[in-house]
Design a protein around this motif. Sequence first.
Motif, PDB file in Angstrom:
ATOM      1  N   VAL A  63       0.842  -1.195   0.000  1.00 41.85           N
ATOM      2  CA  VAL A  63       0.000   0.000   0.000  1.00 41.85           C
ATOM      3  C   VAL A  63       0.880   1.250   0.000  1.00 41.85           C
ATOM      4  N   VAL A  64       0.571   2.166  -0.910  1.00 42.74           N
ATOM      5  CA  VAL A  64       1.329   3.404  -1.073  1.00 42.74           C
ATOM      6  C   VAL A  64       0.453   4.580  -0.666  1.00 42.74           C
ATOM      7  N   THR A  65       1.012   5.483   0.116  1.00 41.46           N
ATOM      8  CA  THR A  65       0.287   6.692   0.526  1.00 41.46           C
ATOM      9  C   THR A  65       0.659   7.841  -0.395  1.00 41.46           C
ATOM     10  N   LYS A  70      -4.677   6.132  -0.267  1.00 39.74           N
ATOM     11  CA  LYS A  70      -3.882   4.903  -0.176  1.00 39.74           C
ATOM     12  C   LYS A  70      -4.312   3.940  -1.275  1.00 39.74           C
ATOM     13  N   HIS A  71      -3.327   3.485  -2.044  1.00 38.76           N
ATOM     14  CA  HIS A  71      -3.582   2.538  -3.127  1.00 38.76           C
ATOM     15  C   HIS A  71      -2.413   1.562  -3.214  1.00 38.76           C
ATOM     16  N   THR A  72      -2.684   0.386  -3.737  1.00 41.65           N
ATOM     17  CA  THR A  72      -1.605  -0.588  -3.894  1.00 41.65           C
ATOM     18  C   THR A  72      -0.723  -0.220  -5.085  1.00 41.65           C
ATOM     19  N   VAL A  73       0.463  -0.781  -5.089  1.00 41.67           N
ATOM     20  CA  VAL A  73       1.369  -0.597  -6.219  1.00 41.67           C
ATOM     21  C   VAL A  73       0.688  -1.021  -7.515  1.00 41.67           C
ATOM     22  N   SER A 106       2.036   7.731 -11.859  1.00 42.19           N
ATOM     23  CA  SER A 106       3.429   7.537 -12.266  1.00 42.19           C
ATOM     24  C   SER A 106       4.388   8.177 -11.274  1.00 42.19           C
ATOM     25  N   VAL A 107       4.077   9.410 -10.886  1.00 42.03           N
ATOM     26  CA  VAL A 107       4.942  10.140  -9.957  1.00 42.03           C
ATOM     27  C   VAL A 107       4.972   9.458  -8.595  1.00 42.03           C
ATOM     28  N   GLN A 108       3.819   8.999  -8.134  1.00 43.92           N
ATOM     29  CA  GLN A 108       3.792   8.380  -6.820  1.00 43.92           C
ATOM     30  C   GLN A 108       4.571   7.064  -6.800  1.00 43.92           C
ATOM     31  N   LEU A 109       4.491   6.308  -7.872  1.00 47.17           N
ATOM     32  CA  LEU A 109       5.293   5.089  -7.958  1.00 47.17           C
ATOM     33  C   LEU A 109       6.782   5.415  -8.003  1.00 47.17           C
ATOM     34  N   ALA A 110       7.139   6.467  -8.735  1.00 49.34           N
ATOM     35  CA  ALA A 110       8.551   6.879  -8.809  1.00 49.34           C
ATOM     36  C   ALA A 110       9.086   7.243  -7.429  1.00 49.34           C
ATOM     37  N   GLU A 111       8.315   8.008  -6.676  1.00 48.18           N
ATOM     38  CA  GLU A 111       8.745   8.389  -5.330  1.00 48.18           C
ATOM     39  C   GLU A 111       8.815   7.182  -4.407  1.00 48.18           C
ATOM     40  N   PHE A 112       7.901   6.252  -4.576  1.00 48.39           N
ATOM     41  CA  PHE A 112       7.879   5.054  -3.731  1.00 48.39           C
ATOM     42  C   PHE A 112       9.130   4.213  -3.946  1.00 48.39           C
ATOM     43  N   ILE A 113       9.614   4.168  -5.180  1.00 48.75           N
ATOM     44  CA  ILE A 113      10.785   3.350  -5.500  1.00 48.75           C
ATOM     45  C   ILE A 113      12.090   4.054  -5.148  1.00 48.75           C
ATOM     46  N   ARG A 131     -11.672   3.692  -9.060  1.00 48.68           N
ATOM     47  CA  ARG A 131     -12.299   3.545  -7.736  1.00 48.68           C
ATOM     48  C   ARG A 131     -13.679   2.922  -7.897  1.00 48.68           C
ATOM     49  N   GLU A 132     -14.090   2.194  -6.903  1.00 45.04           N
ATOM     50  CA  GLU A 132     -15.417   1.583  -6.951  1.00 45.04           C
ATOM     51  C   GLU A 132     -16.504   2.640  -7.082  1.00 45.04           C
ATOM     52  N   ARG A 133     -16.271   3.800  -6.452  1.00 40.87           N
ATOM     53  CA  ARG A 133     -17.305   4.838  -6.475  1.00 40.87           C
ATOM     54  C   ARG A 133     -17.338   5.625  -7.782  1.00 40.87           C
ATOM     55  N   ASP A 134     -16.334   5.446  -8.639  1.00 38.96           N
ATOM     56  CA  ASP A 134     -16.317   6.169  -9.910  1.00 38.96           C
ATOM     57  C   ASP A 134     -17.524   5.761 -10.751  1.00 38.96           C
ATOM     58  N   THR A 135     -18.153   6.737 -11.363  1.00 40.90           N
ATOM     59  CA  THR A 135     -19.365   6.468 -12.158  1.00 40.90           C
ATOM     60  C   THR A 135     -19.066   6.135 -13.612  1.00 40.90           C
ATOM     61  N   THR A 136     -17.863   6.469 -14.066  1.00 38.28           N
ATOM     62  CA  THR A 136     -17.490   6.184 -15.448  1.00 38.28           C
ATOM     63  C   THR A 136     -16.127   5.496 -15.504  1.00 38.28           C
ATOM     64  N   GLU A 137     -15.862   4.861 -16.648  1.00 41.89           N
ATOM     65  CA  GLU A 137     -14.577   4.226 -16.872  1.00 41.89           C
ATOM     66  C   GLU A 137     -13.761   5.046 -17.868  1.00 41.89           C
ATOM     67  N   THR A 138     -12.461   5.052 -17.677  1.00 37.11           N
ATOM     68  CA  THR A 138     -11.560   5.758 -18.587  1.00 37.11           C
ATOM     69  C   THR A 138     -11.063   4.785 -19.649  1.00 37.11           C
ATOM     70  N   PRO A 139     -11.350   5.055 -20.936  1.00 35.42           N
ATOM     71  CA  PRO A 139     -10.866   4.149 -21.990  1.00 35.42           C
ATOM     72  C   PRO A 139      -9.342   4.170 -22.063  1.00 35.42           C
ATOM     73  N   ASN A 140      -8.777   3.034 -22.437  1.00 36.17           N
ATOM     74  CA  ASN A 140      -7.348   2.957 -22.695  1.00 36.17           C
ATOM     75  C   ASN A 140      -7.018   3.916 -23.829  1.00 36.17           C
ATOM     76  N   TRP A 141      -5.966   4.716 -23.657  1.00 34.92           N
ATOM     77  CA  TRP A 141      -5.585   5.687 -24.682  1.00 34.92           C
ATOM     78  C   TRP A 141      -5.092   5.011 -25.959  1.00 34.92           C
ATOM     79  N   ASN A 142      -4.774   3.732 -25.873  1.00 36.78           N
ATOM     80  CA  ASN A 142      -4.348   2.986 -27.063  1.00 36.78           C
ATOM     81  C   ASN A 142      -5.581   2.522 -27.829  1.00 36.78           C
TER      82      ASN A 142
END
Length: 427
Positions: A83-85, A105-108, A124-131, A213-224
Motif C-alpha cells: 500500500v502506497v500513501t 492509499k492505493h496498492t502498487v 506515475s509520480v507516486q510510484l517513482a517516489e515510492f521506488i 475507484r469503486e465509487r467512480d461512475t465512469t470508466e476511462t478508456p485505454n488511450w491505445n
Amino acid sequence: MMLVLGLLYSTLLAGVGAAEAAPAVDTINLQGKAGILMDAESGQILYQKDAETPYAPASMAKMMTEYLVEKAVQDGKIKWDEVVTVKENAAKQIGSRVFLAVGDKHTVKELYVAMAVASANDASVQLAEFIAGSEEAFAQLMNETAKKLGMNNSHFINATGLDRADMPADYRPKSIDGETRMSAKDSAILAYHILKEMPEFLDVAKIPSLKFRERDTTETPNWNWMLESNKNVPNFRKFAYPGVDGLKTGHTSNAGNCFTGTSLRNGTRLIAVVMGVPGGLRDGKRFLETAKLFDYGFNNFGKQTIVEGKAAVKDHETLKVKKGKQTSVPVITASDVSILAPKGTTIEITETTVKSNQEPLMAPIKQGDKVGTATFKYNDPSTGEAKTLTVDLLAAEDVKKGSWWRLMFRAIGGFFSGLFNGVVNLF
C-alpha cells in the motif's frame, strides 16, 4: 535458452542478390517527425525515419517508469500488494490523471494499472517516489537504465514525460538539466526490453478501460485506440488493428502525437513507433500512421530460418576434448534461429566461426551441456553491411572421463607419433 548473444538492434537480414532487394519503403509516406518498425523477437529494424534524433516523447516516457516498476517487483524491492500513501507531488500533477489526493492509499498494482491504461501522471509520480524516494532520484535511475539498455539518444527529467514547465514548481529537478527526450529507435529498444523481460506487462497494457475507484461512475478508456479488442467499439473501430495489445501513447503540445505499439500476427510480433504526428489529440491519426508501419512489415516480410536447431554445423561437427574416453564430442545448435526477410528472398550465410568454451574441452561432458558458440555472418540485403548472429552449441552426447590406463596409452601413442613425424621431417 537465449540464443542471440547480446540484444540485436539493427537489421538482421542477409545475403540476397541485387534482384532480391528489400521492399521499397517510399510507399509508406509516414506522416510525422520520426518512426521505426522493429521485429520484437530479434530487434531487427525493418523501417526507420529519422529514428535516432531525440524528440519530446510525452507519455511514451512512462514506458521507462513501467519498466523500472516491473524490475523493482522482479528484484523483490517492492510488492504488487504493498500500500502506497499519496504525497503532494503526485496530487499536484496535471494532464492525464486519476485525481489522487494527499493521503489517499492505493496498492502498487492499482497505481501501475492507472499509469499503463489511463496514462495517469499522478500515479506515475507516486510510484517513482515510492521506488526512489523522490521523482528526481527516479529520473536519475531512468537515465542510468537507459544507458544500460543501449538507449543512446534519451534523456529523462521526470517519470511522466511532461515538460519541465508543466511540473509542480517545487518538484522540478535541480540536478538534471534540459527536457525529457527520446528517439524513436530508443523507444523501440525500450519496448523490446519490456516485451523480452516482462511480457506479462501486456496483460495490463491491453486492458480496454479503467474504473480506478469503486465509487467512480465512469470508466476511462485505454488511450491505445489500436487495441484489437476495440474492433467492436464504434468510436474506435476504425483504429483497431489485428494483434495489437500494447504499449504506450504520448501527447503534449510540444511533442505532438506519439505512439509505441506492438502487434502479434501469425507468430510474428512487431514494434512500431511514430513521433510528432500532426493533427489533434482526438483525431487518431497517430494510429493510422502506425497501421502503415504494421502493414508494411506484415505484408512484405516473413520468417526465414537461417540456423536449423538440433543440427550439426557444417565443417564444425565436433569439438576437441581432453582427458575423455573420446578425443572429441559431436555438437549441435541449441535450437533454430529465424529472422524476418523480404518475402521471396533467400538468406545465405557467408562465413561461419565456431568457438569452444575451453580449448580443448575437459571431460567429463554431459549431453546437453553448452560447450561453445557458432557465429554466422551474412549481409544486409538493403545496405550490403555485414551482420552476425551467434548461437549456442550443445554437446550431442556424453563424454566420460578416460581411465588412467587409456590416457597413459594415448599419451604414449601421441609421443611416438610426434617422434616419428619429427624424424620424417629430417629427410
